[in-house]
Design an enzyme around this catalytic site. Structure first.
Site, short mmCIF file in Angstrom:
data_model
loop_
_atom_site.label_atom_id
_atom_site.label_comp_id
_atom_site.label_asym_id
_atom_site.label_seq_id
_atom_site.Cartn_x
_atom_site.Cartn_y
_atom_site.Cartn_z
N THR A 273 0.83 -1.21 0.00
CA THR A 273 0.00 0.00 0.00
C THR A 273 0.87 1.26 0.00
OG1 THR A 273 -0.02 -0.05 2.42
CG2 THR A 273 -1.87 -1.11 1.30
N GLY A 274 2.18 1.10 -0.12
CA GLY A 274 3.10 2.23 0.01
C GLY A 274 3.30 2.98 -1.31
N ALA B 249 5.10 1.03 -4.25
CA ALA B 249 4.19 0.07 -4.88
C ALA B 249 3.23 0.79 -5.82
CB ALA B 249 3.41 -0.69 -3.80
N ARG B 250 2.70 1.91 -5.34
CA ARG B 250 1.73 2.67 -6.14
C ARG B 250 2.35 3.24 -7.41
NH1 ARG B 250 -1.67 6.78 -4.98
NH2 ARG B 250 0.04 8.14 -4.41
N HIS C 54 17.64 0.48 -9.02
CA HIS C 54 16.80 0.53 -10.22
C HIS C 54 17.53 1.11 -11.42
CE1 HIS C 54 15.92 4.63 -8.73
NE2 HIS C 54 15.76 4.90 -9.99
N GLU D 41 18.89 16.53 -11.10
CA GLU D 41 17.43 16.59 -10.91
C GLU D 41 17.00 18.04 -10.80
OE1 GLU D 41 15.81 13.50 -8.00
OE2 GLU D 41 17.89 13.71 -7.39
N ASP E 87 22.61 8.81 -0.95
CA ASP E 87 21.39 8.55 -1.70
C ASP E 87 21.68 8.28 -3.18
OD1 ASP E 87 18.51 8.42 -1.64
OD2 ASP E 87 18.49 10.25 -2.84
N HIS F 201 23.77 4.58 -7.19
CA HIS F 201 23.48 4.74 -8.63
C HIS F 201 24.72 5.15 -9.43
CE1 HIS F 201 19.48 4.25 -7.29
NE2 HIS F 201 19.26 5.49 -6.92
P1 NAP Z 1 5.91 4.07 2.33
O1 NAP Z 1 5.08 4.82 1.35
O2 NAP Z 1 6.14 4.64 3.68
O3 NAP Z 1 5.25 2.63 2.48
C1 NAP Z 1 5.62 1.73 3.50
C2 NAP Z 1 4.78 0.49 3.37
O4 NAP Z 1 5.16 -0.43 4.38
C3 NAP Z 1 3.29 0.72 3.53
O5 NAP Z 1 2.60 -0.12 2.65
C4 NAP Z 1 3.03 0.29 4.98
O6 NAP Z 1 1.70 -0.07 5.11
C5 NAP Z 1 4.00 -0.88 5.09
N1 NAP Z 1 4.39 -1.18 6.46
C6 NAP Z 1 4.92 -0.33 7.39
N2 NAP Z 1 5.16 -0.98 8.54
C7 NAP Z 1 4.79 -2.25 8.35
C8 NAP Z 1 4.79 -3.42 9.17
N3 NAP Z 1 5.21 -3.40 10.44
N4 NAP Z 1 4.34 -4.58 8.65
C9 NAP Z 1 3.91 -4.63 7.36
N5 NAP Z 1 3.89 -3.57 6.54
C10 NAP Z 1 4.32 -2.40 7.02
O7 NAP Z 1 7.36 3.74 1.72
P2 NAP Z 1 7.79 3.67 0.19
O8 NAP Z 1 8.09 5.05 -0.27
O9 NAP Z 1 6.81 2.85 -0.58
O10 NAP Z 1 9.19 2.94 0.31
C11 NAP Z 1 9.31 1.55 0.52
C12 NAP Z 1 10.77 1.16 0.38
O11 NAP Z 1 11.21 1.48 -0.93
C13 NAP Z 1 11.71 1.93 1.31
O12 NAP Z 1 12.78 1.09 1.67
C14 NAP Z 1 12.22 3.06 0.44
O13 NAP Z 1 13.48 3.52 0.87
C15 NAP Z 1 12.32 2.36 -0.90
N6 NAP Z 1 12.26 3.26 -2.05
C16 NAP Z 1 11.16 4.03 -2.28
C17 NAP Z 1 11.11 4.85 -3.41
C18 NAP Z 1 9.89 5.68 -3.74
O14 NAP Z 1 9.86 6.29 -4.81
N7 NAP Z 1 8.90 5.73 -2.89
C19 NAP Z 1 12.21 4.89 -4.29
C20 NAP Z 1 13.31 4.09 -4.03
C21 NAP Z 1 13.32 3.27 -2.91
P3 NAP Z 1 0.92 -0.10 6.52
O15 NAP Z 1 1.19 1.20 7.18
O16 NAP Z 1 -0.50 -0.32 6.15
O17 NAP Z 1 1.47 -1.26 7.26
#
Ligand code: NAP
Length: 483
Positions: free
Chosen positions: A19-20, A23-24, A177, A215, A234, A239
């Site tokens: 749901t994060g 993923a979206r 990535h 960027e 970062d 990268h």
């Molecule tokens: P986010 O939006 O904060 O999402 C975190 C996800 O983890 C949510 O689905 C949350 O859902 C779930 N979660 C949190 N605590 C949990 C628990 N105890 N058990 C099960 N699920 C749990 O984070 P994000 O931006 O998607 O990033 C996720 C990862 O990808 C991170 O390591 C980040 O550094 C990396 N990343 C992200 C991006 C980006 O563009 N967003 C880019 C590169 C890397 P619930 O609160 O419902 O549990």
């Protein structure tokens, strides 16, 4: 040109953090595109997993919205519903025991099993441990871990150890990535698929190499995370380091995971420690239109860098004496990623000094307009003596490759398919990540030791003046940052 989409085996993919934000934005739209491309078998199953309470149908609605917002693709009527029919949701807590048995009951024995850890790194160990404890991990199970992989060498080692307690290295897919980008892989094709470049790809013929990832955006809503990280952790440690490896490595014997990763590791290990005066840190200032970096983060006196430029040397036979200039930053003039290989001057000019100084340069654009430009020196057309001019041989991959070139899979979708195929070539091995931190840590430590404060720079420019000086002192100049 006919695109060859080879379907992968049937799989169960569980996205922890389903749901994060990631993923979206990336994972779910990418999976839909692979489905439409015919790469995902009809029996594949995608399960979102997080703590939130949600039914399968509610999650499907969430997925539909995410795909619509972040990257749908032309599809047949009914195809979206068919894809959503493969999607489900399971509530689990990475830190507790809720939901794990139910999750296990959804998984099939005869499908490839992959778990995507799209959650904060603090949960990686908990997830790995529970996958074992609740018997969800089979011999062949793969786990995909997101960046950041550690904050420094010590934490990366700890994370590697934690994962290694439950999975062997062949099951761990550490995502960078950048490695999934079409043009990044093309670096290897250009180098090792052509006879033209490789004989010249060394310190005898290459004056220097520039790698720029710029960027236009600031830290925005990511200020909390970014301020603890900064551009060095970062971007450079992962990268830009990966780009450097692909540009500098020796030809691997085969395009196979360990052959390629062994060669990349040798590059990182051959990097000299960076002299403090060969690194420039910057932080974007405010201008009349927007607040500066410090307004986006909690600490109004933050000394975290949003820009880094540095000069690196690789001490091996191929590269001794050829500097690699790396530069990355936020709030710069244009969004662009580019590698420029600048060749040396011809040893003698038969045209005399008045013909000027001319150089061949191969610029590889990773984004936008993925492609390559080769600057070639020719005679300036017209009468009146021999004047020389550099003209670009410009190849946009989208133009050259037709519709298939324009519709290249996004990095995430390609990498997820590689996970299912069990191909680790484009994923970082544990020792590679540790070696990259071992090179990066002393640079960061030296800033702390010296109380270094980043140089302010104007938004919309090319970074602090000191970064320009880093090159000027060597009689060289950065390429313009332009889209
Ligand atoms: P986010 O939006 O904060 O999402 C975190 C996800 O983890 C949510 O689905 C949350 O859902 C779930 N979660 C949190 N605590 C949990 C628990 N105890 N058990 C099960 N699920 C749990 O984070 P994000 O931006 O998607 O990033 C996720 C990862 O990808 C991170 O390591 C980040 O550094 C990396 N990343 C992200 C991006 C980006 O563009 N967003 C880019 C590169 C890397 P619930 O609160 O419902 O549990």
């Amino acid at each position: 040109m006919v695109s060859r989409v080879i379907p992968v085996d049937t799989f169960d993919l569980v996205i922890f953090g389903g749901t994060g934000d990631l993923a979206r934005r990336k994972i779910l739209p990418g999976l839909f595109r692979r489905y439409c491309a015919g790469q995902m078998p009809p029996e594949a199953q995608i399960i979102g997993a997080a703590r939130s309470e949600m039914t399968d149908d509610e999650y499907r609605a969430f997925v539909r919205e995410a795909v619509d917002e972040f990257g749908s693709t032309p599809h047949e009527p009914g195809q979206f519903d068919a894809f959503l029919g493969r999607v489900g949701y399971q509530r689990v807590d990475a830190k507790g025991s809720d939901g794990w048995e139910d999750l296990g009951a959804r998984l099939r024995d005869d499908a490839v099993r992959a778990f995507y850890f799209s959650v904060g790194p603090a949960l990686f160990g908990d997830l790995a441990e529970r996958l074992r404890t609740f018997g969800l991990a089979t011999q062949d199970t793969r786990i995909v871990v997101e960046k950041p992989f550690g904050h420094d060498l010590q934490s990366a080692r700890a994370l590697n150890r934690e994962l290694a307690e439950h999975f062997n290295e062949g099951q761990i897919y550490r995502i960078d990535h950048y490695l999934g980008k079409e043009t990044v892989q093309n670096l290897m094709a250009v180098r090792f698929g052509n006879m033209l470049f490789e004989p010249l790809w060394n310190a005898q013929h290459v004056d220097h190499i520039q790698i720029t990832v710029a960027e236009t955006v600031g830290v925005g809503g990511r200020g909390g995370y970014y301020d603890k990280s900064g551009a060095m952790r970062d971007m450079i440690q992962n990268h830009l380091m990966q780009l450097l490896c692909l540009i500098a490595m020796e030809p691997p014997a085969r395009f196979e995971p360990d052959s390629v990763r062994d060669e990349k590791l040798k590059v990182i290990r051959a990097l000299d420690p960076v002299e403090p005066h060969h690194v420039v840190r910057g932080q974007y200032a405010a201008d009349e239109n927007q607040p500066g970096y410090r307004a986006h983060v909690e600490d109004p006196r933050s000394t975290t860098e949003s820009f880094v430029a540095l000069k690196a040397h690789i001490s091996n036979w191929r590269w001794a004496g050829t500097p690699f200039y790396l530069r990355t930053g936020k709030m710069l003039r244009a969004r662009t990623s580019e590698i420029a290989v600048v060749f040396k001057d011809a040893p003698h000019s038969i045209f005399g000094a008045e013909a000027g100084r001319h150089r061949n340069m191969l610029a590889i654009r990773l984004q936008p307009n993925e492609g390559m430009t080769l600057d070639v020196t020719i005679k300036e057309p017209g009468p009146g003596g021999m004047r020389l001019v550099d003209v670009p041989l410009d190849m946009s991959f989208a133009d050259a490759l037709g519709p298939d070139g324009a519709d290249m899979p996004d990095a995430y979708e390609r990498l997820i398919m590689d996970v299912i195929r069990g191909n680790q070539t484009l994923f970082m091995r544990g020792d590679e990540v540790e070696a990259a931190w071992a090179w990066t840590d002393p640079i960061i430590e030296s800033w702390a030791r010296r109380g270094d404060v980043p140089k302010p720079y104007d938004p919309g420019g090319s970074g602090p003046d000191d970064a320009l000086m880093l090159m000027h002192r060597d009689g060289r100049r950065w390429r313009d940052i332009k889209a």
